[in-house]
Every structure is written in C-alpha cells, then in structure tokens.
Design an enzyme around this catalytic site. Sequence first.
Site, PDB file in Angstrom:
ATOM      1  N   SER A   1       7.662  -4.827   7.076  1.00 17.99           N
ATOM      2  CA  SER A   1       7.453  -5.652   8.158  1.00 17.99           C
ATOM      3  C   SER A   1       8.346  -7.009   8.062  1.00 17.99           C
ATOM      4  CB  SER A   1       5.929  -6.270   8.044  1.00 17.99           C
ATOM      5  OG  SER A   1       5.015  -5.072   7.896  1.00 17.99           O
TER       6      SER A   1
ATOM      7  N   ARG B   1       0.911  -1.122  -0.139  1.00 16.61           N
ATOM      8  CA  ARG B   1      -0.018  -0.217  -0.175  1.00 16.61           C
ATOM      9  C   ARG B   1       0.756   0.908  -0.014  1.00 16.61           C
ATOM     10  NH1 ARG B   1      -4.379   0.649   4.317  1.00 16.61           N
ATOM     11  NH2 ARG B   1      -2.475   0.441   5.713  1.00 16.61           N
TER      12      ARG B   1
ATOM     13  N   ASP C   1       5.773  -3.056  11.037  1.00 16.58           N
ATOM     14  CA  ASP C   1       4.219  -3.111  11.312  1.00 16.58           C
ATOM     15  C   ASP C   1       3.669  -3.029  12.753  1.00 16.58           C
ATOM     16  OD1 ASP C   1       4.939  -5.750  11.516  1.00 16.58           O
ATOM     17  OD2 ASP C   1       3.288  -6.284  10.085  1.00 16.58           O
TER      18      ASP C   1
HETATM   19  C1  GLC Z   1       7.065 -11.560  10.299  1.00 13.69           C
HETATM   20  C2  GLC Z   1       7.891 -10.428  10.111  1.00 13.69           C
HETATM   21  C3  GLC Z   1       7.569  -9.366  11.232  1.00 13.69           C
HETATM   22  C4  GLC Z   1       6.706  -8.503  11.059  1.00 13.69           C
HETATM   23  C5  GLC Z   1       5.391  -9.768  11.357  1.00 13.69           C
HETATM   24  C6  GLC Z   1       3.983  -9.316  11.048  1.00 13.69           C
HETATM   25  O1  GLC Z   1       7.106 -12.179  11.411  1.00 13.69           O
HETATM   26  O2  GLC Z   1       9.311 -11.105  10.510  1.00 13.69           O
HETATM   27  O3  GLC Z   1       8.816  -8.318  10.972  1.00 13.69           O
HETATM   28  O4  GLC Z   1       6.059  -7.807  12.114  1.00 13.69           O
HETATM   29  O5  GLC Z   1       5.715 -10.855  10.138  1.00 13.69           O
HETATM   30  O6  GLC Z   1       3.858  -9.002   9.759  1.00 13.69           O
END
Ligand code: GLC
Length: 400
Positions: free
Chosen positions: A185, A121, A239
Amino acid sequence: MHPQYARRLHKTVRRLVPDSDVRFLLSESGSAKGAAMVTAVAYRLADQSRQIIQTLEELQLTTEQLLEVKKRMKIEIQNGLSKSTQEIATVKMLPTFVQSTPDGSENGDFLALDLGGTNFRVLLVKIRSGKRRTVEMNNKIYAIPMEVMQGTGEELFDHIVQCISDFLDYMGMKNTRSPLGFTFSFPCQQTSLDAGVLVTWTKGFKATSCEGEDVVGLLRDAIRRREEFDLDVVAIVNDTVGTMMTCAYEEPTCEVGLIAGTGSNACYMEEMKNIEMIEGDEGRMCVNMEWGAFGDNGCLDDMRTEYDRTVDDLSLNPGKQRYEKMCSGMYLGEIVRNILIDLTRKGFLFRGQISETLKTRGIFETKYLSQIESDRLALLQGQIHSATLGTGTAPVTTVS
Ligand code: GLC
C-alpha cells in the site's frame, strides 16, 4: 453591615460551632455592585463562548470550500493523466495493469501479503467457482517493529519472508509453490502486473534502498536469500485496488476502491484512452490515484489549519502527502491533540492547564477519536467531564 456587628456575629458563630471556619466579609453597597458583577460575569462568559464558537468555526469547511476542493482535485487528476503534465503532477494517477474485475469463474488457492496498514498480514485465500461460489480465508497477523519499518530495505524484506515462512509452517504448506499476490500500500510505478517501482515511502515507513527499486524484485531476492521455499509472485496490488476487486467479486457494478485507514487513497476503472502514459486506447484499466499527495504543490494551503501544518512539519516526510495528513488515521489523533493544546492555551479547556500527558506526541490515538464519535454514552460523558473540569462552556466533544 457595621464592623462591630460583624465581629459580634463571628464570635457568636464560633461559640456555637467551634470548628467552623466561616468568615464574614464586609461589603459596601454590596447589592448594587452585585448586579454589576452578575452582568460582568455574563459578559465574560458570553465573550468566551463567542471566542470558542469562532475558533471552532474555522475548523469547519463550508459547502463552497468543499466544492472548491473538488474543483482543484479535478485539475490535479487531469495533470496526473496527461503525458505533458505527469512529471510535475502531485496526484500521480498510477496505472495498475488491472484491466477487469472478477466474473466469478476464478478458482484456486492463493497466498496474499498485506503490507502498509497498521499490521502486516499473511493470508491463504481459497477461491471456489461454480454454483456455490465460496471464498475461504486463513490469516495470521504479524507486527512490524518500528526499527524494521525504518531500518534497511534488506532487513524489512527479510522480516517479511520470515513471517511468510512462519505462516507456511503454520498451514503445513512449506513444500508447495503457491501463486502469491502482494498488497503493497504505497505508490508504485508499475510496468506490468508483477513489477512496481516504489515511488516514495508514505505513512510510517522509511526503510532505506527501496525507493526507486522494483518491490517484487526485492521480495524475490529476499525469498532467494532464505533458500527455504519458493513462491510465484504474480501481482503487486495497491490496497485500494485490492479493496475494489474484493467488493467487485460480490457486486459486479463496483468500480471504485477507497481507503480511509492509516492513509487515504482511491482507485477506479478508467478508460484506456484517458491514460496517456499507457499505449493503447481500447478497454479500461484501474488507476491508483494516490490522492494522499493532493496539495503537495501548495494548492490546498489556504484550507490547511495551523494544526495541519504542525502535524506535517513534525512528520517523517514533511511537505508530502498533505491531503492524507489532513484526514487519515495515522494523523487525526495528533491533529486533535494539537487542537486541544491550543484550546487549553486559550483558556477554553482544562482551566488553562496543559498537562505533561497532553504535551506527549502521539498519545491521543485516532482510535480514541472513533470511540468518542461512535459511542453516544461517551459523548455524554465527554460533556460531563469537561463540565466537572470547570470549563463548563466547551464540551470536549465539539472539537472532535
Ligand atoms: C498511502 C499510500 C497509498 C495507500 C494509502 C492507503 O496514501 O501512499 O498507496 O493506498 O496510503 O493505505
């Protein structure tokens, strides 16, 4: 019944109802045997119910087991925070350089990217302080094709910048140099708010030449390559951290962020004196736990089921992110599909017939699981459906 009598009876019925395909079977001491049959059927069904209950019981964690998970998680958290064990720690406890939550005086227009969930996004967020605080958002969702997620790093970042370009056109902002926050993320070893080295890809990503690189650098390079617009990349944000900050804006006491999405992870505000990897003891900093990797040293092996192991073995990153694979959106559907196959193989479902559809990897998406769980009518239909399939004893829904 005498054989002669049976033949007569048959003949008479055929004469009366010519289309009838009724056949009479001869039974010797039938009624007594029948009682034994009723008992035998009851026995068989009771035995099957016992087996079903036993199979399903293994899938339920007891309170003691949950407390044990908590105990082990605590040890791994400590390992992640301490300098002497950081290197071998599975739960990495990564410093984020976010040292305070919003206080409401924030103001301005900001671009944001969100990479790492189901969709990519691009957003424009207008934050206004003052008596009537407001946050206004515009966003566009872009697909990231599988070939791009698992192609080269350059292709991935060129694609991201192409999406940003499209968004700036759409918003009529091509000629403004906006500050940008990058929600990325994945686990990043940060040295400042705007520098983060990708430790390892997780979830469905596998683009080459990114691990071990500063992701902000990769983004800036791609923006430069395009020679079309300029952006001021100010922050790289997990995230979990983004989620915590958003909630903290509405509710200042919020100091934990938790994601139960494609992946699973959490962050929280920690005392600086407990984060041994960072100099200084004053104040606090948000720590990205990366708890998805909990269990990667084998410490959860006694709680993993054969289904968890199968899903892990066939994933993009076997042996990694074991905790995440036991509970998050990217994997839950696949776990359930494996359970269904096993229950069918044991003869508890679908008359023991494993269909080609059921054999197809990824076909049972986690969203169906949520739909079943959230819809009482669907739960009921699940039960009726399993009954009409002839299984009768094992409603599909008890395994979900
Ligand atoms: C995976 C990523 C992490 C993220 C999570 C949720 O575990 O390694 O960084 O916060 O996914 O998206």
